[in-house]
Motif scaffolding. Structure first.
Motif, short mmCIF file in Angstrom:
data_model
loop_
_atom_site.label_atom_id
_atom_site.label_comp_id
_atom_site.label_asym_id
_atom_site.label_seq_id
_atom_site.Cartn_x
_atom_site.Cartn_y
_atom_site.Cartn_z
N TYR A 1 0.82 -1.21 0.00
CA TYR A 1 0.00 0.00 0.00
C TYR A 1 0.85 1.27 0.00
O TYR A 1 0.52 2.24 -0.69
CB TYR A 1 -0.97 -0.01 1.19
N LYS A 2 1.95 1.28 0.73
CA LYS A 2 2.80 2.47 0.81
C LYS A 2 3.44 2.77 -0.56
O LYS A 2 3.43 3.91 -1.02
CB LYS A 2 3.87 2.28 1.87
N THR A 3 3.96 1.75 -1.21
CA THR A 3 4.56 1.92 -2.54
C THR A 3 3.51 2.40 -3.53
O THR A 3 3.75 3.32 -4.31
CB THR A 3 5.18 0.60 -3.03
N PHE A 4 2.33 1.79 -3.48
CA PHE A 4 1.27 2.18 -4.41
C PHE A 4 0.84 3.62 -4.17
O PHE A 4 0.56 4.36 -5.11
CB PHE A 4 0.07 1.23 -4.30
N GLY A 5 0.79 4.04 -2.90
CA GLY A 5 0.43 5.43 -2.59
C GLY A 5 1.41 6.41 -3.21
O GLY A 5 1.00 7.44 -3.76
N THR A 6 2.70 6.11 -3.14
CA THR A 6 3.72 6.96 -3.76
C THR A 6 3.52 7.01 -5.28
O THR A 6 3.59 8.08 -5.89
CB THR A 6 5.13 6.44 -3.41
N MET A 7 3.28 5.84 -5.87
CA MET A 7 3.03 5.77 -7.32
C MET A 7 1.81 6.59 -7.70
O MET A 7 1.82 7.32 -8.70
CB MET A 7 2.82 4.31 -7.74
N LEU A 8 0.77 6.50 -6.91
CA LEU A 8 -0.47 7.21 -7.21
C LEU A 8 -0.27 8.72 -7.14
O LEU A 8 -0.78 9.46 -8.00
CB LEU A 8 -1.57 6.76 -6.24
N HIS A 9 0.46 9.20 -6.14
CA HIS A 9 0.72 10.65 -6.03
C HIS A 9 1.49 11.14 -7.26
O HIS A 9 1.17 12.18 -7.83
CB HIS A 9 1.48 10.98 -4.75
N LYS A 10 2.51 10.38 -7.68
CA LYS A 10 3.28 10.75 -8.87
C LYS A 10 2.38 10.76 -10.11
O LYS A 10 2.44 11.66 -10.94
CB LYS A 10 4.44 9.78 -9.08
N PHE A 11 1.54 9.72 -10.23
CA PHE A 11 0.63 9.62 -11.38
C PHE A 11 -0.32 10.81 -11.43
O PHE A 11 -0.50 11.43 -12.48
CB PHE A 11 -0.17 8.31 -11.31
N LYS A 12 -0.93 11.14 -10.30
CA LYS A 12 -1.89 12.24 -10.27
C LYS A 12 -1.22 13.57 -10.59
O LYS A 12 -1.77 14.38 -11.34
CB LYS A 12 -2.62 12.29 -8.92
N ASN A 13 -0.04 13.83 -10.04
CA ASN A 13 0.67 15.06 -10.34
C ASN A 13 1.01 15.16 -11.82
O ASN A 13 0.85 16.22 -12.43
CB ASN A 13 1.96 15.17 -9.51
N ALA A 14 1.46 14.06 -12.42
CA ALA A 14 1.85 14.05 -13.82
C ALA A 14 0.66 14.22 -14.76
O ALA A 14 0.82 14.69 -15.90
CB ALA A 14 2.59 12.76 -14.15
N ASN A 15 -0.53 13.86 -14.30
CA ASN A 15 -1.72 13.90 -15.17
C ASN A 15 -2.73 14.96 -14.78
O ASN A 15 -3.87 14.95 -15.26
CB ASN A 15 -2.38 12.52 -15.20
N GLY A 16 -2.34 15.88 -13.92
CA GLY A 16 -3.21 17.01 -13.56
C GLY A 16 -4.41 16.65 -12.69
O GLY A 16 -5.41 17.36 -12.72
N LEU A 17 -4.31 15.60 -11.94
CA LEU A 17 -5.40 15.22 -11.05
C LEU A 17 -5.06 15.65 -9.62
O LEU A 17 -3.89 15.68 -9.23
CB LEU A 17 -5.61 13.71 -11.07
N GLY A 18 -6.10 15.97 -8.86
CA GLY A 18 -5.91 16.35 -7.47
C GLY A 18 -6.08 15.16 -6.54
O GLY A 18 -6.53 14.09 -6.96
N PRO A 19 -5.75 15.34 -5.26
CA PRO A 19 -5.85 14.26 -4.28
C PRO A 19 -7.27 13.69 -4.16
O PRO A 19 -7.45 12.51 -3.91
CB PRO A 19 -5.41 14.89 -2.97
N ALA A 20 -8.29 14.52 -4.34
CA ALA A 20 -9.67 14.07 -4.17
C ALA A 20 -10.27 13.47 -5.44
O ALA A 20 -11.40 13.00 -5.42
CB ALA A 20 -10.55 15.23 -3.70
N ASP A 21 -9.52 13.48 -6.54
CA ASP A 21 -10.03 12.93 -7.79
C ASP A 21 -9.94 11.40 -7.75
O ASP A 21 -8.85 10.82 -7.84
CB ASP A 21 -9.23 13.48 -8.98
N ASN A 22 -11.09 10.77 -7.58
CA ASN A 22 -11.14 9.31 -7.48
C ASN A 22 -10.98 8.68 -8.86
O ASN A 22 -11.74 8.96 -9.77
CB ASN A 22 -12.46 8.85 -6.86
N SER A 23 -9.99 7.85 -8.98
CA SER A 23 -9.70 7.17 -10.23
C SER A 23 -10.13 5.72 -10.13
O SER A 23 -10.26 5.17 -9.05
CB SER A 23 -8.20 7.24 -10.52
N ILE A 24 -10.31 5.10 -11.28
CA ILE A 24 -10.62 3.68 -11.34
C ILE A 24 -9.36 2.98 -11.85
O ILE A 24 -8.78 3.38 -12.86
CB ILE A 24 -11.81 3.39 -12.28
N PHE A 25 -8.95 1.95 -11.13
CA PHE A 25 -7.75 1.20 -11.48
C PHE A 25 -8.16 -0.15 -12.06
O PHE A 25 -8.97 -0.86 -11.49
CB PHE A 25 -6.88 0.98 -10.24
N HIS A 26 -7.59 -0.48 -13.20
CA HIS A 26 -7.90 -1.74 -13.88
C HIS A 26 -6.76 -2.73 -13.65
O HIS A 26 -5.61 -2.34 -13.43
CB HIS A 26 -8.12 -1.50 -15.37
#
Length: 139
Positions: free
Chosen positions: A93-118
């Motif tokens: 979970y910790k590694t994935f959280g770091t990945m998610l923050h990087k992904f959201k920053n790179a794609n213009g999404l904010g912390p509250a933007d709920n994404s769907i993961f496939h």
């Protein structure tokens, strides 16, 4: 005699009277019937000696190793929970959280933007699937 002892005696008597021939299900049925003060179900038996089941005459499926047909579809798994996505994609979970923050920053999404993961690593937001994969942001 106290009530539990009476029930125990009734259960033992039901087992002794049971025509189940020692089969475990018949014994359990007899004990349950005696413990709860109900009939053991012997009156509901058909000619074969078995009690009727909710599925009536349904036959069990036979096991086969292969799929039923070549038209079988694989269903994709997806979730909007980062906790489940981490597990599904094989990250802690910790590694994935770091990945998610990087992904959201790179794609213009904010912390509250709920994404769907496939399950293939694709990330979707508001019906849009982003280029690349969440795996691209792994350390």
């Amino acid at each position: 005699m106290t009530r539990p002892l009476r029930r125990l005696g009734a259960a033992r008597g039901a087992i002794a009277r049971s025509d189940s021939g020692g089969d475990l299900l018949g014994v359990v049925d007899a004990v349950a019937g005696a413990a709860f003060g109900i009939n053991s179900g012997a009156d509901d038996a058909d000619d074969s000696g078995y009690t009727s089941a909710p599925l009536g005459d349904a036959k069990p499926f036979e096991y086969t190793e292969d799929t039923a047909s070549a038209d079988t579809l694989e269903l994709a798994a997806s979730t909007n929970s980062p906790k489940f996505a981490a597990k599904m994609l094989g990250y802690d979970y910790k590694t994935f959280g770091t990945m998610l923050h990087k992904f959201k920053n790179a794609n213009g999404l904010g912390p509250a933007d709920n994404s769907i993961f496939h399950d293939n690593g694709d990330v979707e937001f508001n019906g849009r699937i982003f280029e690349g994969s969440i795996h691209d942001y792994a350390p």
